[in-house]
Design a protein around this motif. Structure first.
Motif, PDB file in Angstrom:
ATOM      1  N   ALA A 183      53.052  38.254  44.618  1.00  0.00           N
ATOM      2  CA  ALA A 183      51.711  38.638  44.390  1.00  0.00           C
ATOM      3  C   ALA A 183      50.996  37.154  43.863  1.00  0.00           C
ATOM      4  O   ALA A 183      49.864  36.918  44.027  1.00  0.00           O
TER       5      ALA A 183
ATOM      6  N   ALA B 277      40.570  42.689  45.737  1.00  0.00           N
ATOM      7  CA  ALA B 277      42.195  42.086  46.089  1.00  0.00           C
ATOM      8  C   ALA B 277      42.520  41.298  44.899  1.00  0.00           C
ATOM      9  O   ALA B 277      43.611  41.273  44.741  1.00  0.00           O
TER      10      ALA B 277
ATOM     11  N   LEU C 110      46.065  41.602  42.908  1.00  0.00           N
ATOM     12  CA  LEU C 110      47.264  40.755  43.065  1.00  0.00           C
ATOM     13  C   LEU C 110      47.173  40.291  41.526  1.00  0.00           C
ATOM     14  O   LEU C 110      48.520  40.025  41.165  1.00  0.00           O
ATOM     15  N   GLN C 111      46.471  40.463  40.647  1.00  0.00           N
ATOM     16  CA  GLN C 111      46.582  39.888  39.137  1.00  0.00           C
ATOM     17  C   GLN C 111      47.436  40.784  38.552  1.00  0.00           C
ATOM     18  O   GLN C 111      48.330  40.397  37.703  1.00  0.00           O
TER      19      GLN C 111
ATOM     20  N   SER D  54      49.691  43.082  39.782  1.00  0.00           N
ATOM     21  CA  SER D  54      50.724  43.541  40.762  1.00  0.00           C
ATOM     22  C   SER D  54      52.007  43.081  39.883  1.00  0.00           C
ATOM     23  O   SER D  54      52.084  41.939  39.426  1.00  0.00           O
TER      24      SER D  54
ATOM     25  N   VAL E 229      50.359  34.948  46.842  1.00  0.00           N
ATOM     26  CA  VAL E 229      49.398  35.524  47.778  1.00  0.00           C
ATOM     27  C   VAL E 229      48.113  35.334  47.108  1.00  0.00           C
ATOM     28  O   VAL E 229      47.017  35.186  47.880  1.00  0.00           O
ATOM     29  N   ARG E 230      47.998  35.367  45.935  1.00  0.00           N
ATOM     30  CA  ARG E 230      46.667  35.220  44.814  1.00  0.00           C
ATOM     31  C   ARG E 230      46.179  33.922  45.190  1.00  0.00           C
ATOM     32  O   ARG E 230      45.082  33.584  45.367  1.00  0.00           O
TER      33      ARG E 230
ATOM     34  N   ILE F 265      45.999  44.306  50.362  1.00  0.00           N
ATOM     35  CA  ILE F 265      44.712  43.494  50.282  1.00  0.00           C
ATOM     36  C   ILE F 265      43.914  43.475  51.520  1.00  0.00           C
ATOM     37  O   ILE F 265      42.783  43.308  51.614  1.00  0.00           O
TER      38      ILE F 265
ATOM     39  N   VAL G  83      53.079  42.842  49.888  1.00  0.00           N
ATOM     40  CA  VAL G  83      51.890  42.602  48.848  1.00  0.00           C
ATOM     41  C   VAL G  83      50.849  42.395  49.910  1.00  0.00           C
ATOM     42  O   VAL G  83      49.651  42.495  49.402  1.00  0.00           O
TER      43      VAL G  83
END
Length: 134
Positions: free
Chosen positions: A56, A44, A48-49, A51, A59-60, A36, A32
């Protein structure tokens, strides 16, 4: 007398956010994080939103924290930020046991991972390049 202020871990016009214990393997998290690396922050966050990977979400959160640090602590322009670095490492591993057939037991490992996200203002590379040309 207090101890001296610790030096910055990243350069000027950069901001950092670290998550020290994300529940999941470093391999899955790195898949993931690779999505980005080197992208603009807005792109990015959109990636992620939408994915389908479960990692994700974490990570977001870390990327949003790095953007907030850049805006509030270092007075950087949010619209000009790019993801300079998204590095992943291993953290602790919880060991658990589950019963198996004929009185045996099997070990289950539940890994944790670390994520370090550095965002940089895009004008920073251009400024240093312009300074060397002049």
């Amino acid at each position: 007398m207090s101890k001296p202020k610790s030096p910055r871990k990243v350069g000027d016009r950069e901001a950092l956010a670290v998550a020290t214990s994300i529940r999941g393997s470093a391999y899955k998290l790195n898949l993931v994080a690779g999505l980005i690396r080197g992208r603009k922050v807005g792109d990015a966050l959109n990636i992620l939103q939408f994915s389908t990977k479960a990692m994700a979400i974490d990570v977001r959160k870390v990327l949003a924290s790095a953007v907030a640090n850049a805006e509030n602590n270092h007075n950087l322009d949010v619209d000009a930020l790019i993801v300079k670095e998204a590095s992943v490492g291993k953290a602790l591993v919880m060991k658990r046991f589950t019963p198996r057939a004929r009185g045996r037991a099997a070990r289950i490992e539940k890994p944790f991972s670390r994520l370090r996200v550095v965002v940089r203002e895009m004008g920073a590379e251009n400024d240093s390049a312009a300074g060397s040309e002049a």
